[in-house]
Design an enzyme around this catalytic site. Structure first.
Site: not given
Ligand code: PGA
Length: 242
Positions: A138, A136, A67, A143
């Protein structure tokens, strides 16, 4: 799903790097599906370390990233292209022409996303996909929703994700409101998936992921349906699993 509960962040990172290294050693021209965020930073550091010790060769490796914010320029220090260059690509002998990160400056996101999926297919799919997980649930920027999209697409970020990522920007207002993300299709085409999680703020998402139920309202639960997923989490992220 296979599960590895590591003592802490460093152990989680080392376990993940071990699995990545095995894929690279077994198939020197493998395609790596890569992820950004704070979670995989330690794993990339371990891979750089192995490279510096002469244990890994990235010269034939190709990569596709999950992404990228939209819009964002690659030079922005919060862009995922910048992250990948900084944490891995500039530190190993990978040919940058073989590294693909969604283009946060593309003028026509729909056309870009279609071409991105075609590129992944043309590369033969990914041999291993690294995933972080949102609070959450995702994965990538897929999402929670009543429906999830198959292909790579432009998506709105949820307030929760903007809030979680605000720590990297001057303020929540500076976080891009959209992102380009692989959909569930290209993620699921990976022959092997590792999902990394550390810290108590991921504990609820990991509990849901390992509960044996599938819901698009917690996208990571869909991984239950993939034949080769290893969840690698630290004890804090595992703390709500009974
Ligand atoms: P983070 O994000 O590694 O910064 O916790 C992970 C994600 O949102 O997939």
């Amino acid at each position: 799903m296979k599960l590895i509960v590591a003592k802490n962040y460093d152990e989680m990172s080392a376990e993940a790097a071990k699995i990545m290294a095995e894929v690279i050693k077994n198939k020197p021209d493998c395609v790596l599906g890569l992820a950004t965020g704070s979670t995989p930073v330690g794993m990339y550091a371990c891979l750089v370390d192995m490279y510096n010790k002469g244990e890994l060769d990235f010269s034939k490796v190709k990569s596709v990233n999950l992404d990228e914010y939209y819009p964002i320029v690659p030079e922005h220090d919060q862009s995922y292209r910048y992250f990948m260059n900084y944490n891995l690509f500039d530190k190993v002998n990978i040919n940058k022409e073989n590294t693909f990160v969604p283009d946060g400056t593309c003028a026509d996101p729909a056309a870009f996303c279609k071409a991105y999926d075609e590129r992944i297919d043309a590369m033969g799919g990914t041999d291993i996909q690294v995933l972080g997980i949102g609070r959450n649930g995702h994965i990538g920027f897929n999402e929670p929703d009543t429906e999830l999209l198959y292909g790579t697409h432009l998506t709105d970020l949820t307030e929760d994700t903007i809030d979680a990522n605000a720590r990297f920007f001057a303020s929540a207002n500076d976080v891009p409101k959209q992102a380009l993300t692989m959909g569930m299709g290209p993620i699921f085409k990976a022959r092997k998936i590792i999902l990394l999680a550390n810290g108590v703020n991921k504990a609820e998402a990991i509990k849901q992921t390992l509960a044996g139920k599938v819901s698009t309202l917690c996208p990571s639960t869909l991984l239950t349906l993939h034949p080769d997923v290893t969840v690698i989490c630290d004890e804090d992220a595992y703390s709500l699993v009974k």
